[in-house]
Design a protein around this motif. Sequence first.
Motif, short mmCIF file in Angstrom:
data_model
loop_
_atom_site.label_atom_id
_atom_site.label_comp_id
_atom_site.label_asym_id
_atom_site.label_seq_id
_atom_site.Cartn_x
_atom_site.Cartn_y
_atom_site.Cartn_z
N SER A 21 95.26 116.24 40.33
CA SER A 21 95.46 115.44 39.13
C SER A 21 94.15 115.39 38.33
CB SER A 21 95.91 114.03 39.48
OG SER A 21 94.96 113.40 40.32
N ARG A 22 94.27 115.46 37.03
CA ARG A 22 93.09 115.50 36.17
C ARG A 22 92.89 114.13 35.52
NH1 ARG A 22 89.90 119.54 34.39
NH2 ARG A 22 88.86 119.34 32.37
N VAL A 23 91.83 113.46 35.95
CA VAL A 23 91.54 112.12 35.46
C VAL A 23 90.19 112.15 34.75
CG1 VAL A 23 91.25 109.69 36.07
CG2 VAL A 23 92.81 111.13 37.39
N ARG A 24 90.21 112.05 33.45
CA ARG A 24 88.95 112.02 32.71
C ARG A 24 88.35 110.62 32.83
NH1 ARG A 24 88.39 112.69 26.13
NH2 ARG A 24 86.13 112.27 26.01
N ALA A 25 87.02 110.58 32.93
CA ALA A 25 86.32 109.30 33.07
C ALA A 25 85.03 109.34 32.27
CB ALA A 25 86.02 109.01 34.54
N VAL A 26 84.65 108.18 31.76
CA VAL A 26 83.44 108.05 30.96
C VAL A 26 82.67 106.83 31.44
CG1 VAL A 26 82.47 107.87 28.63
CG2 VAL A 26 84.67 109.02 28.97
N GLY A 27 81.35 106.94 31.48
CA GLY A 27 80.54 105.80 31.87
C GLY A 27 79.13 106.22 32.21
N THR A 28 78.50 105.46 33.09
CA THR A 28 77.12 105.75 33.49
C THR A 28 77.00 105.73 35.01
OG1 THR A 28 76.50 103.41 33.34
CG2 THR A 28 76.13 104.77 31.38
N VAL A 29 76.14 106.61 35.52
CA VAL A 29 75.83 106.68 36.95
C VAL A 29 74.42 106.13 37.15
CG1 VAL A 29 75.44 108.23 38.91
CG2 VAL A 29 77.33 108.67 37.31
N THR A 30 74.26 105.25 38.12
CA THR A 30 72.96 104.68 38.44
C THR A 30 72.23 105.58 39.43
OG1 THR A 30 73.79 102.43 38.13
CG2 THR A 30 71.76 102.67 39.40
N ALA A 31 70.94 105.80 39.20
CA ALA A 31 70.13 106.59 40.13
C ALA A 31 68.82 105.87 40.38
CB ALA A 31 69.87 107.99 39.58
N ARG A 32 68.27 106.05 41.58
CA ARG A 32 67.00 105.45 41.95
C ARG A 32 66.37 106.27 43.07
NH1 ARG A 32 69.70 100.11 44.83
NH2 ARG A 32 70.27 101.09 46.81
N ALA A 33 65.11 106.01 43.34
CA ALA A 33 64.41 106.72 44.41
C ALA A 33 63.65 105.71 45.25
CB ALA A 33 63.44 107.75 43.83
N SER A 34 63.37 106.09 46.50
CA SER A 34 62.62 105.20 47.39
C SER A 34 61.70 106.03 48.27
CB SER A 34 63.56 104.36 48.25
OG SER A 34 64.34 105.18 49.10
N LEU A 35 60.66 105.38 48.77
CA LEU A 35 59.69 106.02 49.66
C LEU A 35 59.42 105.07 50.82
CD1 LEU A 35 57.83 108.53 49.97
CD2 LEU A 35 56.04 107.19 48.85
N THR A 36 59.63 105.54 52.04
CA THR A 36 59.44 104.73 53.25
C THR A 36 58.17 105.15 53.96
OG1 THR A 36 61.85 104.48 53.50
CG2 THR A 36 60.48 104.02 55.43
N GLU A 37 57.28 104.17 54.17
CA GLU A 37 56.00 104.39 54.84
C GLU A 37 55.20 105.53 54.20
OE1 GLU A 37 54.26 102.83 57.00
OE2 GLU A 37 55.63 101.30 57.75
N GLY A 38 55.38 105.71 52.90
CA GLY A 38 54.64 106.74 52.20
C GLY A 38 54.94 108.14 52.66
N ARG A 39 56.03 108.32 53.42
CA ARG A 39 56.27 109.60 54.09
C ARG A 39 57.65 110.20 53.82
NH1 ARG A 39 53.73 113.44 54.51
NH2 ARG A 39 51.97 112.49 55.57
N VAL A 40 58.72 109.39 53.80
CA VAL A 40 60.08 109.91 53.62
C VAL A 40 60.59 109.50 52.24
CG1 VAL A 40 62.43 110.01 54.51
CG2 VAL A 40 60.52 109.80 56.10
N LEU A 41 60.96 110.51 51.46
CA LEU A 41 61.40 110.31 50.08
C LEU A 41 62.92 110.42 50.01
CD1 LEU A 41 60.62 110.01 47.04
CD2 LEU A 41 60.47 112.52 46.97
N GLN A 42 63.53 109.50 49.26
CA GLN A 42 64.98 109.54 49.07
C GLN A 42 65.31 109.36 47.59
OE1 GLN A 42 65.88 106.39 52.21
NE2 GLN A 42 67.49 107.85 52.64
N SER A 43 66.34 110.05 47.14
CA SER A 43 66.92 109.80 45.83
C SER A 43 68.40 109.49 46.03
CB SER A 43 66.75 111.00 44.90
OG SER A 43 67.48 112.12 45.37
N SER A 44 68.90 108.56 45.25
CA SER A 44 70.26 108.08 45.43
C SER A 44 70.91 107.89 44.08
CB SER A 44 70.24 106.75 46.20
OG SER A 44 71.52 106.18 46.30
N ALA A 45 72.16 108.33 43.95
CA ALA A 45 72.94 108.13 42.72
C ALA A 45 74.31 107.60 43.12
CB ALA A 45 73.07 109.43 41.94
#
Length: 335
Positions: free
Chosen positions: A74-98
């Motif tokens: 099924s084709r469902v068109r959608a409009v809006g915004t996606v939230t994204a952010r990044a984090s760093l744990t102990e200055g060593r492990v990097l993550q990005s999340s959306a």
Amino acid sequence: MRPGETTPRAVLACGEVRTCLLPARQALDSRSAAQLLGLRADERVLLSERPNLYGRSPDTLTGVDCPLPSSNGSRVRAVGTVTARASLTEGRVLQSSAYFRVPAAGPDHRRPWGHYLVRPGVVEPFGKLPREAVAQGLLGGGRHGELDVGLIADGLLTRLLRHPLLDQRPPLRSRPTRLRWVALPADPGDGPSIERFTLAEDELRTVRLRVPEGTRSAEVAGLCDDLALHDWLLTTVVRILDGIRLGSAPPPARPRPQGPDDLPAVVRALRPAVDHLLHLWMPRARVAGELAPLWDALEERPGFTRQWQTLVQRIRDQLTLHAIPSSHREVEPVP
């Protein structure tokens, strides 16, 4: 948002997390972490030192106007915004999340962008949402041209990995992982639950959740960030141990090692894990209280912390073994 308008109630949330080792020889301190994660000039980076050093960027928004993936075509068109952010744990492990959330239904035509900008992280469908089909489609990844939240997370991660603070000299070899999740409403009166957690190919993990109505998508994203971090730690340490020959006879001890090259191969392979990874294990340190019980299910099966403790003990045993002088190791059995 105009008076009288409210954000529509979400019946589905989805996101993707990318996790990798920061490509820098030394872990970043708080000041450098703030520089790395400063994605917006108008908002400060969130920094915390308890229970471990942690930094999180301000949220950024990406506008989208495209079909949603669905398992039934099924084709469902959608409009809006996606939230994204990044984090760093102990200055060593990097993550990005959306991540984003979707209401049960939306308008039958596109509205001005101002309508969507005052609803950050909300993607509205045209008409009624086929919730189950879209949930399955989102976990499956969709097709070209459909909404791919992983591309947004990957774009943010790529941007950060090019930062001039990073010398591109990581202390150990590792691979990035991806964790894709969907969250659906729990039945009335039920608490949060994990319906399915799978390890797929190409470093992909998928998680299907049920959460009580009213649970903020940012809190679900925080839970999945935490899960992705600890899954990456497990995966990386397992690969370190798989990449060395444990149990082989250590070379004869030298009088006094003069540098890293003089250490036994096993010690050289395991030392980066001890220096940079073993102290990072801290499940649910920043998970919302109402979602923290989900870690109990993960501890029961597949048993994240049990596996981690076993790996850590194996590493310590190997380091202890190679610290024993060869004269004490090589003892002939007495007939």
